[in-house]
Design a protein around this motif. Structure first.
Motif, PDB file in Angstrom:
ATOM      1  N   SER A 268      -4.428   3.050  -1.283  1.00  0.00           N
ATOM      2  CA  SER A 268      -4.851   4.519  -0.734  1.00  0.00           C
ATOM      3  C   SER A 268      -4.540   4.144   0.762  1.00  0.00           C
ATOM      4  O   SER A 268      -4.634   3.150   1.382  1.00  0.00           O
ATOM      5  CB  SER A 268      -6.484   4.537  -0.710  1.00  0.00           C
ATOM      6  N   PHE A 269      -4.281   5.387   1.233  1.00  0.00           N
ATOM      7  CA  PHE A 269      -3.770   5.327   2.780  1.00  0.00           C
ATOM      8  C   PHE A 269      -2.912   4.633   3.064  1.00  0.00           C
ATOM      9  O   PHE A 269      -2.777   3.991   4.229  1.00  0.00           O
ATOM     10  CB  PHE A 269      -5.271   5.381   3.587  1.00  0.00           C
ATOM     11  N   GLY A 270      -1.742   4.220   2.339  1.00  0.00           N
ATOM     12  CA  GLY A 270      -0.739   3.428   2.325  1.00  0.00           C
ATOM     13  C   GLY A 270      -0.942   1.990   2.442  1.00  0.00           C
ATOM     14  O   GLY A 270       0.163   1.221   2.574  1.00  0.00           O
ATOM     15  N   VAL A 271      -2.156   1.485   1.689  1.00  0.00           N
ATOM     16  CA  VAL A 271      -2.205   0.126   1.742  1.00  0.00           C
ATOM     17  C   VAL A 271      -3.033  -0.306   0.460  1.00  0.00           C
ATOM     18  O   VAL A 271      -3.581   0.788  -0.167  1.00  0.00           O
ATOM     19  CB  VAL A 271      -3.209  -0.461   2.890  1.00  0.00           C
ATOM     20  N   ASP A 272      -2.872  -1.511  -0.023  1.00  0.00           N
ATOM     21  CA  ASP A 272      -3.538  -2.032  -1.296  1.00  0.00           C
ATOM     22  C   ASP A 272      -4.969  -2.381  -0.653  1.00  0.00           C
ATOM     23  O   ASP A 272      -5.441  -3.136   0.130  1.00  0.00           O
ATOM     24  CB  ASP A 272      -3.009  -3.055  -1.799  1.00  0.00           C
ATOM     25  N   LEU A 273      -6.075  -1.620  -1.633  1.00  0.00           N
ATOM     26  CA  LEU A 273      -7.328  -1.758  -1.279  1.00  0.00           C
ATOM     27  C   LEU A 273      -8.158  -2.184  -2.443  1.00  0.00           C
ATOM     28  O   LEU A 273      -7.766  -2.089  -3.498  1.00  0.00           O
ATOM     29  CB  LEU A 273      -7.998  -0.689  -0.540  1.00  0.00           C
ATOM     30  N   THR A 274      -9.370  -2.788  -2.238  1.00  0.00           N
ATOM     31  CA  THR A 274     -10.226  -2.842  -3.451  1.00  0.00           C
ATOM     32  C   THR A 274     -11.359  -1.818  -3.194  1.00  0.00           C
ATOM     33  O   THR A 274     -12.241  -1.902  -2.458  1.00  0.00           O
ATOM     34  CB  THR A 274     -10.981  -4.334  -3.488  1.00  0.00           C
ATOM     35  N   GLU A 275     -11.272  -0.614  -4.080  1.00  0.00           N
ATOM     36  CA  GLU A 275     -12.222   0.567  -3.839  1.00  0.00           C
ATOM     37  C   GLU A 275     -13.561   0.055  -4.577  1.00  0.00           C
ATOM     38  O   GLU A 275     -13.647  -0.460  -5.576  1.00  0.00           O
ATOM     39  CB  GLU A 275     -11.609   1.840  -4.358  1.00  0.00           C
TER      40      GLU A 275
END
Length: 160
Positions: A145-152
């Motif tokens: 999301s938003f151009g980066v890898d995240l843990t939602e």
């Protein structure tokens, strides 16, 4: 540093959008799609929130905006926490805890049976604050999301 919490007004939108965009780009590497999302969330809030059941706060120190949090109706008797932000100049002063307490207190006083929120595990300080306040993480999954890898993550708290 004593912060004053006051109700959000539409004139705060430009600061909130800019602050979210700037801080999330700097601290999380978010791209330029995040600030327009914040703007859309605020525009929708301004256009159609129920002031008896939904509100937002801006924290100020000496007239300078340094934080925000919103409580909106999520449906099914629950409120949703949104746009929680504490500027780095105001961190370490319990401002985040004060904003969270105000939001949760408002939701309880309005008869919501609980609250939900959406965040990223990478926001470690906020997640620790939620956990200390009695929230629990329901779901955690990797996303881009938003151009980066995240843990939602999705968190909730029950009041009853």
């Amino acid at each position: 540093m004593d912060a004053v919490l006051r109700e959000y007004v539409p004139a705060d939108r430009a600061w909130l959008v800019a602050a979210h965009g700037r801080l999330y780009a700097r601290d999380e590497g978010f791209d330029d799609t995040f600030a327009p999302l914040v703007n859309d969330i605020l525009a929708a809030f301004e256009a159609g929130h129920d002031p008896a059941r939904e509100t937002g706060w801006v924290a100020e120190v000496e007239g300078r905006s340094v934080g925000s949090i919103f409580c909106v109706d999520a449906g099914d008797g629950r409120a949703k926490l949104r746009l929680f932000l504490v500027d780095p100049v105001a961190r370490g002063q319990r401002l985040g805890a004060r904003l969270l307490e105000a939001c949760m207190g408002f939701a309880q006083a309005r008869g919501y049976r609980g609250m939900v929120l959406w965040t990223h595990a990478e926001h470690r300080a906020a997640c620790a604050l939620y956990q200390r306040a009695g929230w629990r993480c329901l779901r955690s999954e990797p996303v881009r999301s938003f151009g980066v890898d995240l843990t939602e993550q999705t968190w909730e708290i029950d009041f009853r």
